[in-house]
Design a protein around this motif. Structure first.
Motif, PDB file in Angstrom:
ATOM      1  N   VAL A 189       0.888  -1.167   0.000  1.00  0.00           N
ATOM      2  CA  VAL A 189       0.000   0.000   0.000  1.00  0.00           C
ATOM      3  C   VAL A 189       0.919   1.207   0.000  1.00  0.00           C
ATOM      4  O   VAL A 189       1.610   1.478   0.973  1.00  0.00           O
ATOM      5  N   ASN A 190       0.943   1.924  -1.124  1.00  0.00           N
ATOM      6  CA  ASN A 190       1.865   3.036  -1.287  1.00  0.00           C
ATOM      7  C   ASN A 190       1.122   4.349  -1.041  1.00  0.00           C
ATOM      8  O   ASN A 190       0.319   4.780  -1.847  1.00  0.00           O
ATOM      9  N   ARG A 191       1.404   4.976   0.088  1.00  0.00           N
ATOM     10  CA  ARG A 191       0.780   6.253   0.461  1.00  0.00           C
ATOM     11  C   ARG A 191       1.787   7.393   0.363  1.00  0.00           C
ATOM     12  O   ARG A 191       1.650   8.403   1.040  1.00  0.00           O
ATOM     13  N   ALA A 192       2.775   7.225  -0.478  1.00  0.00           N
ATOM     14  CA  ALA A 192       3.790   8.258  -0.655  1.00  0.00           C
ATOM     15  C   ALA A 192       3.191   9.455  -1.379  1.00  0.00           C
ATOM     16  O   ALA A 192       2.231   9.326  -2.142  1.00  0.00           O
ATOM     17  N   ALA A 193       3.756  10.617  -1.136  1.00  0.00           N
ATOM     18  CA  ALA A 193       3.335  11.850  -1.800  1.00  0.00           C
ATOM     19  C   ALA A 193       4.581  12.639  -2.162  1.00  0.00           C
ATOM     20  O   ALA A 193       5.390  12.952  -1.281  1.00  0.00           O
ATOM     21  N   GLY A 194       4.733  12.934  -3.441  1.00  0.00           N
ATOM     22  CA  GLY A 194       5.910  13.658  -3.900  1.00  0.00           C
ATOM     23  C   GLY A 194       5.981  15.069  -3.330  1.00  0.00           C
ATOM     24  O   GLY A 194       4.966  15.669  -2.970  1.00  0.00           O
ATOM     25  N   ALA A 195       7.210  15.588  -3.243  1.00  0.00           N
ATOM     26  CA  ALA A 195       7.486  16.958  -2.786  1.00  0.00           C
ATOM     27  C   ALA A 195       6.969  17.222  -1.375  1.00  0.00           C
ATOM     28  O   ALA A 195       6.495  18.309  -1.070  1.00  0.00           O
ATOM     29  N   THR A 196       7.039  16.220  -0.511  1.00  0.00           N
ATOM     30  CA  THR A 196       6.616  16.379   0.874  1.00  0.00           C
ATOM     31  C   THR A 196       7.743  15.961   1.806  1.00  0.00           C
ATOM     32  O   THR A 196       8.682  15.290   1.398  1.00  0.00           O
ATOM     33  N   THR A 197       7.631  16.343   3.061  1.00  0.00           N
ATOM     34  CA  THR A 197       8.631  15.965   4.062  1.00  0.00           C
ATOM     35  C   THR A 197       8.029  14.955   5.026  1.00  0.00           C
ATOM     36  O   THR A 197       6.837  14.650   4.956  1.00  0.00           O
ATOM     37  N   SER A 198       8.832  14.486   5.946  1.00  0.00           N
ATOM     38  CA  SER A 198       8.368  13.508   6.926  1.00  0.00           C
ATOM     39  C   SER A 198       7.249  14.067   7.796  1.00  0.00           C
ATOM     40  O   SER A 198       6.430  13.316   8.323  1.00  0.00           O
ATOM     41  N   LEU A 199       7.189  15.369   7.937  1.00  0.00           N
ATOM     42  CA  LEU A 199       6.118  15.978   8.728  1.00  0.00           C
ATOM     43  C   LEU A 199       4.743  15.699   8.124  1.00  0.00           C
ATOM     44  O   LEU A 199       3.749  15.608   8.845  1.00  0.00           O
ATOM     45  N   THR A 200       4.672  15.539   6.807  1.00  0.00           N
ATOM     46  CA  THR A 200       3.399  15.246   6.141  1.00  0.00           C
ATOM     47  C   THR A 200       2.814  13.939   6.637  1.00  0.00           C
ATOM     48  O   THR A 200       1.642  13.868   6.993  1.00  0.00           O
ATOM     49  N   SER A 201       3.620  12.889   6.673  1.00  0.00           N
ATOM     50  CA  SER A 201       3.080  11.595   7.094  1.00  0.00           C
ATOM     51  C   SER A 201       2.903  11.514   8.603  1.00  0.00           C
ATOM     52  O   SER A 201       2.008  10.833   9.077  1.00  0.00           O
TER      53      SER A 201
END
Length: 109
Positions: free
Chosen positions: A69-81
């Motif tokens: 399950v890939n919940r990655a989001a481009g141009a984001t930092t660890s704070l996003t997740s």
């Protein structure tokens, strides 16, 4: 003083050995079962034939089935997740958390 004589400093080789030990213990408990993997990260987690693909291939050598399950989001930092971790609706066996490149550029400002 650190009993290993390293004064709290660990090398890449030390980390690699710790990861191998953890992975072996995990595999011993889960051989023959399925593995559910959650990916949180930046755009590197979307690269075709990238690390997620190779990780899945390696897991398929040990498990009957592997679900990513890939919940990655481009141009984001660890704070996003970190901000959205409470909203995760899957129960993963493994979480891949990859933000090293994006954090390096954003958190230094």
């Amino acid at each position: 003083m650190d009993p290993n004589g390293k004064n709290g400093r660990y090398t890449f080789k030390d980390n690699k050995a710790m990861i191998k030990r953890f992975f072996r213990k995990f595999m011993k408990k889960a051989i023959g079962k399925s593995a559910n993997v959650l990916v949180l990260g930046g755009s590197n987690s979307f690269i075709r034939d990238g690390y997620v693909h190779h990780f899945r291939q390696k897991l398929l050598e040990q498990f009957e089935a592997v679900t990513i399950v890939n919940r990655a989001a481009g141009a984001t930092t660890s704070l996003t997740s970190i901000g959205s971790i409470d909203n995760i609706d899957v129960d993963p066996d493994i979480i891949l958390y990859e933000y090293s490149l994006n954090d390096g550029g954003h958190l230094n400002h």
